[in-house]
Design an enzyme around this catalytic site. Structure first.
Site, mmCIF file in Angstrom:
data_model
loop_
_atom_site.group_PDB
_atom_site.id
_atom_site.type_symbol
_atom_site.label_atom_id
_atom_site.label_comp_id
_atom_site.label_asym_id
_atom_site.label_seq_id
_atom_site.Cartn_x
_atom_site.Cartn_y
_atom_site.Cartn_z
ATOM 1 N N SER A 1 -39.576 -19.070 115.669
ATOM 2 C CA SER A 1 -38.729 -20.162 114.374
ATOM 3 C C SER A 1 -40.244 -21.203 114.273
ATOM 4 O O SER A 1 -39.842 -21.702 115.772
ATOM 5 C CB SER A 1 -37.138 -20.747 114.421
ATOM 6 N N TYR B 1 -30.946 -24.474 120.172
ATOM 7 C CA TYR B 1 -31.495 -23.301 119.276
ATOM 8 C C TYR B 1 -33.220 -23.502 119.191
ATOM 9 O O TYR B 1 -33.273 -21.776 119.101
ATOM 10 C CB TYR B 1 -31.016 -23.209 117.641
HETATM 11 P P1 NAD Z 1 -29.411 -13.331 108.918
HETATM 12 O O1 NAD Z 1 -28.030 -14.197 109.550
HETATM 13 O O2 NAD Z 1 -29.162 -12.684 107.706
HETATM 14 O O3 NAD Z 1 -29.425 -12.388 110.316
HETATM 15 C C1 NAD Z 1 -29.283 -12.606 111.521
HETATM 16 C C2 NAD Z 1 -28.674 -11.913 111.778
HETATM 17 O O4 NAD Z 1 -28.203 -11.788 112.849
HETATM 18 C C3 NAD Z 1 -27.443 -11.143 111.359
HETATM 19 O O5 NAD Z 1 -27.338 -10.414 110.100
HETATM 20 C C4 NAD Z 1 -26.594 -10.921 112.026
HETATM 21 O O6 NAD Z 1 -26.293 -9.244 112.722
HETATM 22 C C5 NAD Z 1 -27.802 -10.490 113.155
HETATM 23 N N1 NAD Z 1 -26.912 -11.480 114.751
HETATM 24 C C6 NAD Z 1 -25.925 -12.511 114.460
HETATM 25 N N2 NAD Z 1 -24.995 -12.428 116.073
HETATM 26 C C7 NAD Z 1 -25.163 -11.814 117.057
HETATM 27 C C8 NAD Z 1 -24.920 -10.383 117.911
HETATM 28 N N3 NAD Z 1 -23.929 -11.963 118.123
HETATM 29 N N4 NAD Z 1 -24.965 -9.404 118.019
HETATM 30 C C9 NAD Z 1 -26.076 -8.026 117.127
HETATM 31 N N5 NAD Z 1 -25.953 -9.099 116.023
HETATM 32 C C10 NAD Z 1 -26.170 -11.107 116.022
HETATM 33 O O7 NAD Z 1 -30.378 -14.978 108.982
HETATM 34 P P2 NAD Z 1 -31.902 -14.676 108.890
HETATM 35 O O8 NAD Z 1 -31.769 -15.811 108.988
HETATM 36 O O9 NAD Z 1 -32.320 -13.697 108.680
HETATM 37 O O10 NAD Z 1 -32.181 -14.946 110.690
HETATM 38 C C11 NAD Z 1 -33.024 -13.319 111.213
HETATM 39 C C12 NAD Z 1 -33.807 -14.368 112.059
HETATM 40 O O11 NAD Z 1 -34.565 -15.219 111.376
HETATM 41 C C13 NAD Z 1 -33.218 -14.993 113.612
HETATM 42 O O12 NAD Z 1 -33.824 -15.032 115.165
HETATM 43 C C14 NAD Z 1 -33.228 -16.554 112.921
HETATM 44 O O13 NAD Z 1 -33.188 -17.502 113.882
HETATM 45 C C15 NAD Z 1 -35.080 -16.263 112.429
HETATM 46 N N6 NAD Z 1 -34.651 -17.182 111.682
HETATM 47 C C16 NAD Z 1 -34.468 -18.038 110.666
HETATM 48 C C17 NAD Z 1 -35.294 -18.552 109.357
HETATM 49 C C18 NAD Z 1 -34.595 -18.915 107.963
HETATM 50 O O14 NAD Z 1 -35.031 -20.306 108.579
HETATM 51 N N7 NAD Z 1 -33.094 -18.582 108.098
HETATM 52 C C19 NAD Z 1 -36.336 -19.425 109.890
HETATM 53 C C20 NAD Z 1 -36.840 -19.302 111.260
HETATM 54 C C21 NAD Z 1 -36.615 -18.205 112.219
#
Ligand code: NAD
Ligand code: MG
Length: 298
Positions: free
Chosen positions: A190, A203
């Protein structure tokens, strides 16, 4: 948005400048209930056979960034295993359906990656179902804000670090027992690894850890012919943001701080993962691709 509707001249207008109303969902949240709906490339992602015959495991592939990656991988010719949490079944089934409509195999495996034993089971089931494994996308993540750092409990810290870091180590260890030369591992880090927001210090710390893990492991695995890289998204409209990832009142201005002045859509992340998974990136090792709308980082 459909492929034909996309404009190619101005990235600031290619996707709408969304202004989400305050909204909350219980963790882990559903894409189904996001308002407005996010774009995972359902109508727009076009594959060109870059992952033909590949076998991928994507954690958190039910929604958000992972869902966009799953759709893109299938359209590039890969069979895909999606890991998700049981309450996300409806999201996972929707993405599974889209993968199958491409003529690719979709295998949905629910379970909590904070548990060592489940990680072993997940990799074993994925390999069994796919007949091997050559792409691992460590994408699942947990983010929960705390305005005061001293409010982060031991349980909170455990959830964040186990989901974001421990599971990444465990799944990678298990997958490596079975991955051969040409395989690729892609970790979702991230912008928070470089520009930590004060309300998500735990985080941000976990994401900085992912950067170190990615680079160090890449140096170790290169001689085995396995490449490890990362993608560092900026602000992207996903369920993570409405499940206590952000204070709800902040959603209205989400992404305004980027050079493009808008939040990213999950579909905009997918091409970086496709590039890193495909042999086209054969000389890219231990790298992080920043896909953040213009938030310059080191
Ligand atoms: P999202 O909620 O769609 O995806 C996160 C997923 O993590 C969930 O769908 C869930 O299935 C999974 N998860 C969480 N805890 C879990 C557990 N204990 N066991 C199994 N699965 C678990 O949100 P997203 O934003 O698409 O997140 C995906 C990745 O992107 C993450 O690593 C997040 O940190 C990263 N990210 C997101 C952003 C943003 O702005 N959305 C920015 C930078 C990084
Ligand atoms: Mg989800």
């Amino acid at each position: 948005m459909s492929f034909d509707q996309l404009t190619f001249d101005d990235p600031s207008k290619r996707y709408a400048h969304i202004r989400p109303q305050a909204q909350e969902q219980p963790f882990p949240g559903l894409d189904r209930d996001l308002d407005p709906q996010a774009d995972h490339g359902e109508e727009s992602y076009r594959g060109t056979g870059r992952l033909e015959g590949r076998k991928a495991l994507i954690t958190g592939g039910d929604s958000g960034i992972g869902a966009a990656v799953a759709i893109a991988f299938a359209r590039e010719g890969a069979d895909v295993v999606i890991n998700y949490l049981e309450p996300e079944r409806e999201d996972a089934e929707r993405i599974g359906g889209l993968i199958e409509s491409e003529g690719r195999r979709a295998i949905l495996i629910a379970g909590d990656i904070r548990h060592r034993d489940f990680c072993r089971t997940l990799v074993a089931k994925a390999v069994d179902a796919l007949g091997g494994l050559d792409i691992l996308v460590n994408n699942a993540g947990h983010q929960e804000y705390h305005k005061d750092f001293t409010d982060i409990t031991e349980e909170d810290l455990d959830r964040t670090f186990k989901t974001n870091l421990y599971a990444m180590v465990w799944l990678t260890q298990d997958a490596l027992q079975l991955m051969g030369p040409g395989s690729t591992i892609i970790n979702t880090t991230s912008v928070q690894a470089y520009k930590p927001s004060p309300i998500i210090v735990d985080y941000a710390t976990s994401k900085a850890g992912i950067n170190g893990f990615t680079k160090g492991l890449a140096m170790q695995l290169a001689e085995k012919g396995i490449r490890v890289n990362a993608v560092a998204p900026g602000p992207v409209w996903t369920p993570l943001q409405v499940t206590e990832g952000q204070p709800p009142e902040k959603l209205d201005g989400f992404g305004d701080n980027t050079a493009l002045g808008r939040a990213g859509q999950p579909v905009e992340m997918a091409p970086a993962y496709v590039f890193l998974a495909s042999p086209e990136s054969s000389y890219v090792v231990g790298e992080t691709i920043n896909v953040n709308g213009g938030l310059p980082v080191p």
